[in-house]
Motif scaffolding. Structure first.
Motif, short mmCIF file in Angstrom:
data_model
loop_
_atom_site.label_atom_id
_atom_site.label_comp_id
_atom_site.label_asym_id
_atom_site.label_seq_id
_atom_site.Cartn_x
_atom_site.Cartn_y
_atom_site.Cartn_z
N ILE A 48 -0.93 -28.73 -17.63
CA ILE A 48 -0.95 -27.57 -18.53
C ILE A 48 0.02 -27.87 -19.67
N HIS A 49 -0.46 -27.78 -20.90
CA HIS A 49 0.34 -28.14 -22.06
C HIS A 49 0.90 -26.89 -22.74
N GLN A 50 2.02 -27.08 -23.44
CA GLN A 50 2.59 -25.97 -24.22
C GLN A 50 3.18 -26.52 -25.52
N CYS A 51 3.22 -25.62 -26.50
CA CYS A 51 3.83 -25.99 -27.78
C CYS A 51 5.33 -25.69 -27.72
N PRO A 52 6.12 -26.02 -28.72
CA PRO A 52 7.57 -25.73 -28.71
C PRO A 52 7.88 -24.24 -28.60
N GLY A 54 6.21 -22.21 -26.61
CA GLY A 54 5.85 -21.74 -25.27
C GLY A 54 4.41 -21.31 -25.11
N HIS A 55 3.56 -21.48 -26.11
CA HIS A 55 2.15 -21.12 -25.98
C HIS A 55 1.42 -22.22 -25.21
N THR A 56 0.66 -21.84 -24.21
CA THR A 56 0.04 -22.82 -23.32
C THR A 56 -1.46 -22.95 -23.61
N LEU A 57 -2.01 -24.10 -23.16
CA LEU A 57 -3.46 -24.31 -23.19
C LEU A 57 -3.80 -25.49 -22.28
N CYS A 58 -5.07 -25.61 -21.93
CA CYS A 58 -5.49 -26.64 -20.98
C CYS A 58 -5.60 -27.99 -21.67
N SER A 59 -5.69 -29.05 -20.87
CA SER A 59 -5.72 -30.41 -21.41
C SER A 59 -6.99 -30.69 -22.21
N ASP A 60 -8.13 -30.13 -21.79
CA ASP A 60 -9.37 -30.34 -22.54
C ASP A 60 -9.27 -29.74 -23.94
N CYS A 61 -8.71 -28.53 -24.02
CA CYS A 61 -8.62 -27.86 -25.31
C CYS A 61 -7.54 -28.45 -26.20
N LYS A 62 -6.56 -29.12 -25.61
CA LYS A 62 -5.53 -29.78 -26.41
C LYS A 62 -6.18 -30.82 -27.32
N VAL A 63 -7.15 -31.53 -26.80
CA VAL A 63 -7.89 -32.51 -27.59
C VAL A 63 -8.78 -31.80 -28.60
N ARG A 64 -9.38 -30.70 -28.15
CA ARG A 64 -10.33 -29.97 -28.99
C ARG A 64 -9.66 -29.39 -30.25
N VAL A 65 -8.41 -28.93 -30.10
CA VAL A 65 -7.70 -28.32 -31.26
C VAL A 65 -6.90 -29.36 -32.03
N GLN A 66 -7.11 -30.64 -31.69
CA GLN A 66 -6.47 -31.75 -32.42
C GLN A 66 -4.95 -31.63 -32.42
N ASN A 67 -4.42 -31.32 -31.23
CA ASN A 67 -2.97 -31.30 -30.99
C ASN A 67 -2.23 -30.25 -31.83
N CYS A 68 -2.95 -29.19 -32.24
CA CYS A 68 -2.33 -28.13 -33.04
C CYS A 68 -2.43 -26.82 -32.27
N CYS A 69 -1.32 -26.16 -32.01
CA CYS A 69 -1.31 -24.92 -31.24
C CYS A 69 -2.21 -23.88 -31.91
N PRO A 70 -3.19 -23.33 -31.20
CA PRO A 70 -4.10 -22.36 -31.80
C PRO A 70 -3.44 -21.00 -32.04
N THR A 71 -2.26 -20.79 -31.47
CA THR A 71 -1.57 -19.50 -31.62
C THR A 71 -0.61 -19.49 -32.79
N CYS A 72 0.27 -20.51 -32.85
CA CYS A 72 1.30 -20.53 -33.90
C CYS A 72 1.14 -21.68 -34.89
N ARG A 73 0.17 -22.56 -34.64
CA ARG A 73 -0.15 -23.70 -35.51
C ARG A 73 0.89 -24.80 -35.48
N TYR A 74 1.87 -24.74 -34.56
CA TYR A 74 2.84 -25.82 -34.42
C TYR A 74 2.15 -27.02 -33.77
N GLU A 75 2.69 -28.19 -34.01
CA GLU A 75 2.17 -29.38 -33.34
C GLU A 75 2.51 -29.30 -31.86
N LEU A 76 1.54 -29.62 -31.01
CA LEU A 76 1.73 -29.47 -29.57
C LEU A 76 2.62 -30.56 -28.98
N GLY A 77 2.45 -31.77 -29.43
CA GLY A 77 3.20 -32.87 -28.83
C GLY A 77 2.70 -33.14 -27.41
N ASN A 78 3.61 -33.56 -26.53
CA ASN A 78 3.24 -33.87 -25.14
C ASN A 78 4.10 -33.09 -24.16
#
Length: 285
Positions: A48-52, A54-78
């Motif tokens: 389970i991934h999160q951005c800096p 604290g917004h979370t999303l699944c691993s499949d969608c992390k690729v789908r949103v191109q590593n950009c948090c869909p909530t705050c638009r911050y880069e997700l990182g790893n």
């Protein structure tokens, strides 16, 4: 700021009652909100991934949103949300097919594996003449076959069907006929088709049961085809529609008629295929 473990546990332990496992935390609406991916809305499983923030999303969608948090638009990182993954281990949740009859409760990480094999899971449409993507419970599929595929429906445990083809030398990998029988309060699919087995064209008839494999084994059936002093008889157990039409056909689990024999059965000048297949279904004691 990343989501702290104490914050997650606090959200999980809200006093709202809900379904819970024997040894797990109560599963409340708050739990599902935390474990639900905001992009695909499915439950999340490690990683389970999160951005800096604290917004979370699944691993499949992390690729789908191109590593950009869909909530705050911050880069997700790893960054992984290890706290949420750990809390999920202590949860017990009902099967997704609870409304269809499965009343078991499972640890969060075992739930998905169970649902892939749950005997109450939805069935695929058994119609073999097209790549039909419809799924549903048995009553839904029976109505679907009748209304959408215009399949013949018959009541009774015996059958007597005639199959005619004007040019038996043309064999295509396509189903000829599907008939549904209502017998012992259950439904059975009788398939009859022509296809190539190696270089030889053959005709095949077999029965599938509209239900699970354990229920299918409570029944047996026989098929008989003949003419001009010749006869073939097959007896077997109907296969569950959990097994695809192609899987049953390719396993040769049914009455197989070579074309030359089929033309003997047809009689006449062997220029037209005329087969009469009779059979019955019975329940094993």
């Amino acid at each position: 700021m990343a989501m702290a473990k104490s914050e997650i546990v606090g959200a999980l332990n809200k006093p709202t009652p809900g379904l819970g496992g024997k040894h797990g935390l109560y599963s409340t609406n708050g739990v599902h909100e935390l474990l639900e991916c905001p992009v695909c809305t499915s439950l999340m499983y490690p990683p389970i991934h999160q951005c800096p923030n604290g917004h979370t999303l699944c691993s499949d969608c992390k690729v789908r949103v191109q590593n950009c948090c869909p909530t705050c638009r911050y880069e997700l990182g790893n960054i992984r949300c290890l706290a949420l993954e750990k809390v999920a281990e202590s949860l017990e949740l009902p099967c997704i097919y609870q409304s269809l009859g499965c009343h078991d409760i499972f640890p969060y990480y075992s739930k998905l594996k169970h649902e892939q094999h749950c005997r109450f899971r939805l069935y695929n449409c058994p119609y073999a003449g097209s790549e039909c993507s419809v799924t549903g419970d048995i009553p839904t599929l029976v109505s679907h076959l009748k209304d959408d595929h215009k399949v013949d429906m018959h009541d009774g445990c015996t059958f007597n069907h005639r199959y005619v083809k004007s040019n038996p030398h043309e064999v295509e990998n396509a189903t000829w006929m599907l008939t549904v029988f209502n017998c012992f309060g259950r439904q059975f699919c009788l398939h009859f088709e022509a296809f190539q087995m190696g270089m030889a064209p053959v005709y095949m008839a077999f029965l599938r049961f509209m239900g699970d494999d354990t229920e299918a084994k409570k029944f047996s059936y026989s098929l008989e085809v003949g003419g001009n002093g010749r006869k073939l008889i097959w007896q077997g157990i109907p296969r569950s529609i959990r097994d695809s039409h192609r899987k049953v056909r390719d396993s040769q689990d049914g009455l197989i008629i070579q074309r030359n024999m089929a033309l003997y059965f047809s009689g006449g000048d062997r220029q037209e295929l005329k087969l009469r297949i009779t059979g019955r279904i019975w329940k094993e004691e």
